[in-house]
Structures are given as C-alpha cells and as structure tokens.
Design an enzyme around this catalytic site. Structure first.
Site, short mmCIF file in Angstrom:
data_model
loop_
_atom_site.label_atom_id
_atom_site.label_comp_id
_atom_site.label_asym_id
_atom_site.label_seq_id
_atom_site.Cartn_x
_atom_site.Cartn_y
_atom_site.Cartn_z
N CYS A 86 0.83 -1.21 0.00
CA CYS A 86 0.00 0.00 0.00
C CYS A 86 0.87 1.27 0.00
O CYS A 86 1.48 1.57 -1.01
CB CYS A 86 -0.99 -0.06 1.16
SG CYS A 86 -2.42 1.00 0.87
N HIS A 181 -3.16 -5.28 1.77
CA HIS A 181 -2.48 -5.51 3.05
C HIS A 181 -2.52 -6.97 3.48
O HIS A 181 -3.32 -7.33 4.36
CB HIS A 181 -3.18 -4.70 4.15
CG HIS A 181 -3.00 -3.23 4.06
ND1 HIS A 181 -2.01 -2.56 4.73
CD2 HIS A 181 -3.69 -2.30 3.38
CE1 HIS A 181 -2.09 -1.27 4.47
NE2 HIS A 181 -3.10 -1.08 3.65
N GLU A 183 -0.72 -8.42 5.48
CA GLU A 183 -0.30 -8.55 6.89
C GLU A 183 -1.47 -8.53 7.86
O GLU A 183 -1.29 -8.80 9.05
CB GLU A 183 0.72 -7.46 7.25
CG GLU A 183 0.17 -6.05 7.42
CD GLU A 183 -0.07 -5.33 6.09
OE1 GLU A 183 0.02 -5.97 5.03
OE2 GLU A 183 -0.39 -4.13 6.14
N1 GLN Z 1 -3.56 6.43 1.11
C1 GLN Z 1 -2.26 6.12 1.66
C2 GLN Z 1 -1.15 6.87 0.93
O1 GLN Z 1 -1.37 7.59 0.06
C3 GLN Z 1 -1.98 4.63 1.62
C4 GLN Z 1 -2.94 3.89 2.53
C5 GLN Z 1 -2.40 2.64 3.13
O2 GLN Z 1 -1.19 2.41 3.17
N2 GLN Z 1 -3.28 1.84 3.65
O3 GLN Z 1 -0.02 6.72 1.26
#
Ligand code: GLN
Length: 207
Positions: A86, A181, A183
C-alpha cells in the site's frame, strides 16, 4: 548482508510510521529475524526490507528527516529485496499520481501508481484475487485507501489484477509490491513469497 545461508534471514521493517508491527509479527511467525528499522545504520546488515502501509507522504517526510531515504535508495539499487504494501508500494514507485506537493518516493519499481485511487465512496473494501504464483486458493485482499498501478514498465511483472483489470500486485527483480495488506489477513503467502526472494538473493550474492 549478514549471517550464513542456514541462519534466519534478517528482515527489516521500515518503522517510521504505519502498520509495521503487523509485518514484524508475520515475518517472525515465518522464522525470519524481523527488526524495526528507523536509522541509516540499521540497513547495512539486512537481507531484506518491508515497507508497510500507512501514509506515503508522511513516510516520505520522515524518511528524509531521519536521513534514511538516500541510503534506502542506494540499497534498493544495489539489489536489496524490498516488499512494499500500500503506502509501501507507493514508496517503491518511480512515479506517483495524485501525490501531495513535494512528495518524493524511493523509487526502483518502474511503475506509476495513483494514490487513493478508489475515491471516498469506496475507501476500503475486500475482495478475492486469483494469483497463480501463490497457488490455486485465491488471496483475500484488504484494500484501505489503496493505490492502483496505472502503468508498468517492461521490467515489471503483473501478479494480480482486480476483476476490472486494474493492476494491484507487481514484481520486478528484487522488488515486490501490493496495493493491499496481506499482513492483516492471516494469509502469509505473500510474505513467504517475499522470503523466497530474500533467500534466493542471499544464495546468489554468496554463490
Ligand atoms: N492512502 C495512503 C497513501 O497515500 C496509503 C494507505 C495505506 O497504506 N493503507 O499513502
């Protein structure tokens, strides 16, 4: 890089911000020696690194403030295996769309990602992804204010797409990235896949 091939791999988790504790837990449960990483001098003896989810613009600022951004760039370029989830995927991307002003990434993955690609209405969702590299059982994927990969370079393999074709998992040499994610789901197959990369790189660099 430390230890012999029989020793547990030493895998750092960038612990400036975000859900680094969950990654430390999964990596430890798989037999790796998982360590939080915040300082430049904590990189040298790593066999691999995970960059967690969180907020990429904050992670960027903190990584520069802690003086760890440049050493990480160098380590990535030198072949350190790195898995980004992410916000971590955003940190690995060469190009970010919808970044905040002055936001930078570590780069290394020849992709462009769009931050917060699912908008406000669909901020967070869960779905099943078919990922043949990880076996026949689909991966239950949790997306939280997630990015999508909008374009990939020639060196990048696509591991997973949503039903509409949008790319959400990629791999390129030493780098692995997911927009979701693993994890938080109890399914450790992505971390296992990453640890295989770590093992292969240790074997290669000592061969
Ligand atoms: N929206 C976040 C970003 O721009 C990422 C979100 C996340 O890691 N769950 O970094």
């Amino acid at each position: 890089m430390a230890g012999n091939l029989l020793a547990a791999p030493r895998v750092g988790v960038l612990a400036l911000q975000g859900d680094f504790r969950e990654h430390l837990g999964v990596l430890n449960s798989l037999g790796a020696e998982a360590v939080p990483v915040r300082r430049p001098n904590e990189i040298a003896d790593l066999d691999g690194l995970v960059i967690p989810g969180g907020e990429s613009s904050v992670m960027d600022k903190l990584s520069r403030a802690f003086g760890i951004a440049e050493p990480l760039r160098a380590a990535i370029a030198a072949g350190l295996p790195v898995y980004g989830t992410c916000a971590g995927l955003i940190m690995l991307a060469d190009t970010v769309l919808d970044a905040i002003d002055s936001q930078r990434t570590l780069g290394g993955l020849a992709i462009s990602v769009r931050r917060n690609a699912f908008g406000n209405q669909l901020d967070s969702f869960e779905t099943e992804l078919a990922i043949p590299e990880l076996g026949v059982v689909p991966v239950h994927a949790v997306f939280i204010r997630a990015p999508v990969v909008e374009s990939v370079g020639d060196s990048v393999a696509v591991l997973a797409r949503l039903d509409d074709g949008r790319v959400v998992a990629v791999e390129s040499r030493n780098l692995l990235g997911t927009a979701f994610h693993p994890e938080v789901t109890g399914d450790a197959r992505f971390h296992e896949y990453f640890l295989k990369k770590v093992h292969d790189e240790r074997a290669r660099s000592r061969g």
